[in-house]
Design a protein around this motif. Structure first.
Motif, PDB file in Angstrom:
ATOM      1  N   ARG A 229      44.355 -18.961  22.032  1.00  0.00           N
ATOM      2  CA  ARG A 229      45.501 -19.767  22.440  1.00  0.00           C
ATOM      3  C   ARG A 229      45.866 -19.500  23.898  1.00  0.00           C
ATOM      4  O   ARG A 229      45.401 -18.532  24.495  1.00  0.00           O
ATOM      5  N   THR A 230      46.730 -20.359  24.433  1.00  0.00           N
ATOM      6  CA  THR A 230      47.240 -20.201  25.796  1.00  0.00           C
ATOM      7  C   THR A 230      48.710 -19.813  25.714  1.00  0.00           C
ATOM      8  O   THR A 230      49.476 -20.431  24.983  1.00  0.00           O
ATOM      9  N   ASP A 232      52.239 -18.831  28.005  1.00  0.00           N
ATOM     10  CA  ASP A 232      52.898 -18.837  29.307  1.00  0.00           C
ATOM     11  C   ASP A 232      53.658 -17.527  29.460  1.00  0.00           C
ATOM     12  O   ASP A 232      54.684 -17.314  28.828  1.00  0.00           O
ATOM     13  N   LYS A 237      49.823 -18.729  33.182  1.00  0.00           N
ATOM     14  CA  LYS A 237      49.115 -19.108  31.958  1.00  0.00           C
ATOM     15  C   LYS A 237      48.010 -18.089  31.665  1.00  0.00           C
ATOM     16  O   LYS A 237      47.160 -17.825  32.494  1.00  0.00           O
ATOM     17  N   TYR A 239      45.018 -16.939  28.844  1.00  0.00           N
ATOM     18  CA  TYR A 239      44.191 -17.447  27.745  1.00  0.00           C
ATOM     19  C   TYR A 239      43.743 -16.285  26.867  1.00  0.00           C
ATOM     20  O   TYR A 239      43.054 -15.377  27.320  1.00  0.00           O
ATOM     21  N   TYR A 240      44.163 -16.327  25.619  1.00  0.00           N
ATOM     22  CA  TYR A 240      43.800 -15.278  24.663  1.00  0.00           C
ATOM     23  C   TYR A 240      42.614 -15.742  23.837  1.00  0.00           C
ATOM     24  O   TYR A 240      42.589 -16.862  23.347  1.00  0.00           O
ATOM     25  N   ARG A 241      41.666 -14.851  23.655  1.00  0.00           N
ATOM     26  CA  ARG A 241      40.496 -15.212  22.860  1.00  0.00           C
ATOM     27  C   ARG A 241      40.794 -15.035  21.373  1.00  0.00           C
ATOM     28  O   ARG A 241      41.764 -14.377  20.990  1.00  0.00           O
ATOM     29  N   LYS A 283      42.079 -10.887  26.323  1.00  0.00           N
ATOM     30  CA  LYS A 283      41.984 -12.158  27.049  1.00  0.00           C
ATOM     31  C   LYS A 283      40.586 -12.766  27.032  1.00  0.00           C
ATOM     32  O   LYS A 283      39.592 -12.096  26.806  1.00  0.00           O
TER      33      LYS A 283
END
Length: 322
Positions: A229-230, A232, A237, A239-241, A283
């Protein structure tokens, strides 16, 4: 600063078996930097003198966030400590809901319907006889899990915190090492926590960090949402894996600096080393920035944890060099 100084001195003077209200500052700093409570609801079910809340506010200020975007909820059992917490927060201008009174979190939950974005805690270690044999058996906080054993409250604290997490909520808390591998009901609850993809990271700490005990303890990090997911983060921003079926194990027993002659604390560099490793692991692109390191960290798959019979002892996963 004066109040904080005397709180730590008071905890030191209280000696063994007392002074549970005070969590060493560098451990609080580490938890805060790991879970990054920028905005939302923060909850501590065993808030002591309020150190977790103070550090959360300092974290937001240090990262140029807006302290008005957080709400603070806590609970404390001991009346004197409850007053200490209220004073600690008041002199810093921090508003908080610590419940109507000092009360036991299990038998008199002051925040029954709360859903928090961040849970931070240092509950009493290995608390005995926290409920009578037939009390709280049908408590909604255990729903979907086994009832925690009466002989030790560690898993009752865990399930209380899990029940308070919002759909994207994260928790960071301190527990005695025994919780990593206990049997019976503890085993069943731990297994289900892992199967439900809640356990994110386990960090074993050095000995002699606490004024009240010299045992080695562990930080647990839980996350309700380990999907890709992304997020904030204060305008940035990130980005998580996807990492539902992975747990990061860290052993930081060899880091830290001397403090007050016979104690250990983390330096800013130590905290940065641990948190950077954790965040790189979380991330997208982690293959480039994170790598398993002997005697320090290892990212274990669900299958590996299952093979170890759902033990969360870091030394079972992290490679040690002879």
């Amino acid at each position: 600063k004066v109040y904080e100084y005397f709180l730590s001195k008071f905890a030191l003077a209280e000696g063994k078996g007392k002074g549970e209200f005070y969590t060493p500052k560098s451990i609080v700093n580490l938890i805060t930097e790991m879970i990054e409570p920028y905005k939302g609801i923060i909850y501590d079910p065993a808030c002591g003198s309020g150190g977790m809340f103070v550090q959360s506010i300092k974290f937001i200020q240090a990262h140029h966030g807006n302290t008005k975007e957080v709400s603070i909820y806590g609970q404390e059992y001991t009346n004197t400590t409850y007053k200490l917490a209220k004073m600690n927060l008041a002199i810093r201008g921090i508003s908080a809901n610590l419940g109507e009174k000092a009360a036991d979190t299990f038998s008199d939950d002051q925040h029954k319907d709360l859903k928090a974005d961040f849970v931070m805690a240092n509950p009493p270690f290995n608390q005995k006889a926290w409920r009578a044999e037939n009390e709280l058996k049908d408590d909604p906080r255990w729903l979907g899990y086994d009832v925690p054993p009466t002989s030790n409250a560690n898993y009752a604290w865990i399930l209380n915190m899990v029940s308070k997490l919002s759909e994207n909520g994260v928790a960071g808390f301190v527990l005695a090492n025994g919780a990593l591998s206990g049997g019976g009901e503890e085993y069943k609850i731990r297994r289900k926590l892992i199967e439900n993809n809640l356990v994110e990271a386990i960090v074993v700490l050095p000995q002699d960090m606490f004024y009240t005990t010299n045992i080695s303890v562990t930080l647990w990090f839980l996350n309700r949402n380990k999907t890709a997911r992304t997020v904030d983060h204060n305008g940035e921003k990130i980005y998580y894996r996807r990492r539902e079926r992975e747990i990061l194990f860290m052993d930081v027993r060899q880091i830290g600096i001397p403090f007050e002659k016979k104690y250990i604390q983390f330096s800013e560099e130590n905290i940065k080393q641990v948190t950077t490793t954790f965040h790189n692991w979380q991330k997208v692109g982690f293959e480039k920035t994170y790598k398993d390191t002997p005697e320090f960290c290892y990212s274990a798959s669900f299958e590996e944890v299952e093979k170890k019979d759902f033990s969360l002892v870091p030394s079972k996963y992290i490679e040690f060099v002879n």
